[in-house]
Design a protein around this motif. Structure first.
Motif, PDB file in Angstrom:
ATOM      1  N   TYR A   6      -7.630  21.198 -44.607  1.00  0.00           N
ATOM      2  CA  TYR A   6      -6.560  20.214 -44.714  1.00  0.00           C
ATOM      3  C   TYR A   6      -6.367  19.564 -43.351  1.00  0.00           C
ATOM      4  O   TYR A   6      -6.468  20.222 -42.310  1.00  0.00           O
ATOM      5  CB  TYR A   6      -5.244  20.877 -45.126  1.00  0.00           C
ATOM      6  N   LEU A   7      -6.046  18.261 -43.353  1.00  0.00           N
ATOM      7  CA  LEU A   7      -5.939  17.503 -42.107  1.00  0.00           C
ATOM      8  C   LEU A   7      -4.694  16.643 -42.100  1.00  0.00           C
ATOM      9  O   LEU A   7      -4.426  15.920 -43.071  1.00  0.00           O
ATOM     10  CB  LEU A   7      -7.171  16.601 -41.953  1.00  0.00           C
ATOM     11  N   ASP A   8      -3.934  16.728 -41.008  1.00  0.00           N
ATOM     12  CA  ASP A   8      -2.888  15.743 -40.758  1.00  0.00           C
ATOM     13  C   ASP A   8      -3.540  14.598 -39.990  1.00  0.00           C
ATOM     14  O   ASP A   8      -3.855  14.744 -38.803  1.00  0.00           O
ATOM     15  CB  ASP A   8      -1.753  16.353 -39.934  1.00  0.00           C
ATOM     16  N   PRO A   9      -3.790  13.443 -40.631  1.00  0.00           N
ATOM     17  CA  PRO A   9      -4.534  12.375 -39.960  1.00  0.00           C
ATOM     18  C   PRO A   9      -3.782  11.758 -38.797  1.00  0.00           C
ATOM     19  O   PRO A   9      -4.382  11.068 -37.961  1.00  0.00           O
ATOM     20  CB  PRO A   9      -4.769  11.354 -41.084  1.00  0.00           C
ATOM     21  N   GLY A  12      -4.204  15.109 -36.115  1.00  0.00           N
ATOM     22  CA  GLY A  12      -5.472  15.822 -36.032  1.00  0.00           C
ATOM     23  C   GLY A  12      -5.362  17.307 -36.298  1.00  0.00           C
ATOM     24  O   GLY A  12      -6.365  18.026 -36.295  1.00  0.00           O
ATOM     25  N   ARG A  13      -4.166  17.813 -36.572  1.00  0.00           N
ATOM     26  CA  ARG A  13      -4.004  19.240 -36.836  1.00  0.00           C
ATOM     27  C   ARG A  13      -4.642  19.593 -38.177  1.00  0.00           C
ATOM     28  O   ARG A  13      -4.607  18.796 -39.120  1.00  0.00           O
ATOM     29  CB  ARG A  13      -2.525  19.613 -36.841  1.00  0.00           C
ATOM     30  N   THR A  14      -5.227  20.776 -38.272  1.00  0.00           N
ATOM     31  CA  THR A  14      -5.856  21.224 -39.509  1.00  0.00           C
ATOM     32  C   THR A  14      -5.290  22.575 -39.948  1.00  0.00           C
ATOM     33  O   THR A  14      -4.717  23.318 -39.143  1.00  0.00           O
ATOM     34  CB  THR A  14      -7.380  21.344 -39.355  1.00  0.00           C
ATOM     35  N   LEU A  30      -1.033  15.073 -46.128  1.00  0.00           N
ATOM     36  CA  LEU A  30      -2.321  15.539 -45.619  1.00  0.00           C
ATOM     37  C   LEU A  30      -3.491  14.857 -46.314  1.00  0.00           C
ATOM     38  O   LEU A  30      -3.378  14.374 -47.435  1.00  0.00           O
ATOM     39  CB  LEU A  30      -2.451  17.053 -45.827  1.00  0.00           C
ATOM     40  N   THR A  33     -10.512  17.042 -44.066  1.00  0.00           N
ATOM     41  CA  THR A  33     -11.493  16.653 -43.066  1.00  0.00           C
ATOM     42  C   THR A  33     -12.715  16.057 -43.780  1.00  0.00           C
ATOM     43  O   THR A  33     -12.887  16.205 -44.986  1.00  0.00           O
ATOM     44  CB  THR A  33     -11.904  17.864 -42.211  1.00  0.00           C
TER      45      THR A  33
END
Length: 374
Positions: A6-9, A12-14, A30, A33
């Motif tokens: 999972y990615l916070d665009p 950049g946190r996953t 979210l 990637t």
């Protein structure tokens, strides 16, 4: 290649994919990637559903929940003196494009151990989640505004979903669903990134429809932006995989009565939303507006605002060529005509107009356009 996550665009946190989640720790929407895409030889040609592109989807243990979604026709029609390629997404099991997202999202969630899901939608999203939950042996609770016509929830009720009526506005209903997410997993078509993995298969299908080439332009009705984002993800994967030379230009069609994404793209002031016959795109506060705008700009596309008269005229014009879709869908055809008139797209280009929902979903609206009682 790093593991899929999972990615916070925006930061950049996953987060690891193995643990089910629908948002970031702070309530952020979210994505996933990047996935690598596929080549023609990777398509499962023996499968007649969107799962023919399984190699491009997140890994799934076991069998998918499928009702034969995808594989919709691409039909040429003359509009405003040019030929549009109509992608008939309403020819899905529940009558709308949302079956793509529901099939992929619920298949992946079931494989993660989720057995009960929550959704907030009185329309196509709720119907799709209810149907695919039923097909996959999951329980579903659909929250809808208390003012919703009983006729709009019949399809979800028939699939066995629990319907919860929420006092207040559509936004009040969404807020209540987020609170209820503490008790039931929130499998929201607006929030969950797995849903976009389903809508991205539209891009793969158009690529295959056109002899493994990208169209020049794709025009989609846009509310929360699932098809804008899905096409952006899918065509980006094909570009990274070297399967297309350039992204098609993506255009979002919105009703002028509720057009937050189009207004921002066009540099117009925000406006108070008003009721619209294109009710499926009447999303006043889309949670992924920033990402939608980014994809429209990245693809060198744009946004179109449409009057109620333009949407109504397009609905009836399509019907008189045998294409019976709800007004929400028809605004993509109206946008095609406006983009041609403005010279933004050219008649000789290959332009796909995505028609997302059946006219059978909007009998009262279409009856009103015809001046008769439903």
């Amino acid at each position: 290649m790093d593991p899929l996550a999972y990615l916070d665009p925006r930061t950049g946190r996953t987060w690891p994919l193995e643990t089910p989640r629908w948002c970031g720790d702070g309530g952020e929407p979210l994505l996933l990637t990047d996935l690598p895409g596929l080549a023609p030889d990777d398509i499962d040609h023996g499968t007649r559903s969107l799962w023919r592109y399984r190699a491009a989807l997140p890994p799934l243990a076991g069998e998918p929940i499928t009702l034969g979604e995808g594989g919709t026709p691409l039909v040429p029609r003359g509009i405003a003196g040019a030929t549009a390629l109509l992608k008939c997404e309403w020819l899905m099991p529940t009558g709308s494009f949302k079956d793509r997202g529901a099939s992929v999202m619920l298949s992946l969630l079931r494989a993660q151990g989720v057995d009960t899901v929550l959704e907030d939608s009185s329309g196509n999203g709720g119907a799709a989640i209810a149907a695919y939950a039923a097909a996959g042996g999951l329980r579903a609770k659909i929250m809808v505004p208390e003012s919703t016509s009983p006729a709009k929830t019949v399809q979800s009720r028939a699939s066995g979903a629990e319907i919860a009526l929420v006092p207040g506005s559509r936004q009040d209903c969404a807020d209540a669903a987020i609170r209820e997410a503490a008790n039931i997993f929130y499998a929201s078509h607006n929030w969950h990134p797995f849903f976009l993995q389903g809508t991205k298969t539209l891009a793969y299908e158009l690529w295959e429809d056109l002899g493994f080439q990208a169209p020049d332009n794709v025009i989609v009705p846009c509310g929360a932006g699932a098809n804008v984002l899905g096409c952006g993800i899918g065509f980006s994967e094909l570009l990274r995989a070297g399967q297309i030379e350039a992204m098609p230009r993506l255009f979002a069609a919105q009703p002028a009565h509720c057009a937050p994404i189009a207004r921002e793209f066009l540099g117009l002031d925000a406006a108070e939303p008003q009721p619209t016959i294109a009710e499926g795109t009447a999303i006043a506060q889309p949670i992924r507006a920033r990402e939608c705008l980014g994809i429209l700009r990245l693809s060198r596309g744009g946004a179109v605002m449409l009057s109620e008269a333009e949407i109504g005229e397009a609905t009836l014009s399509l019907a008189r060529t045998g294409i019976y879709v709800e007004p929400t869908s028809a605004q993509a055809a109206a946008a095609f005509a406006k983009l041609l008139a403005a010279g933004t797209i050219r008649p000789e280009e290959r332009t796909v107009v995505v028609l997302t929902g059946s006219g059978l979903k909007a009998t009262p609206r279409i009856a009103g356009l015809l001046g008769i009682a439903p």
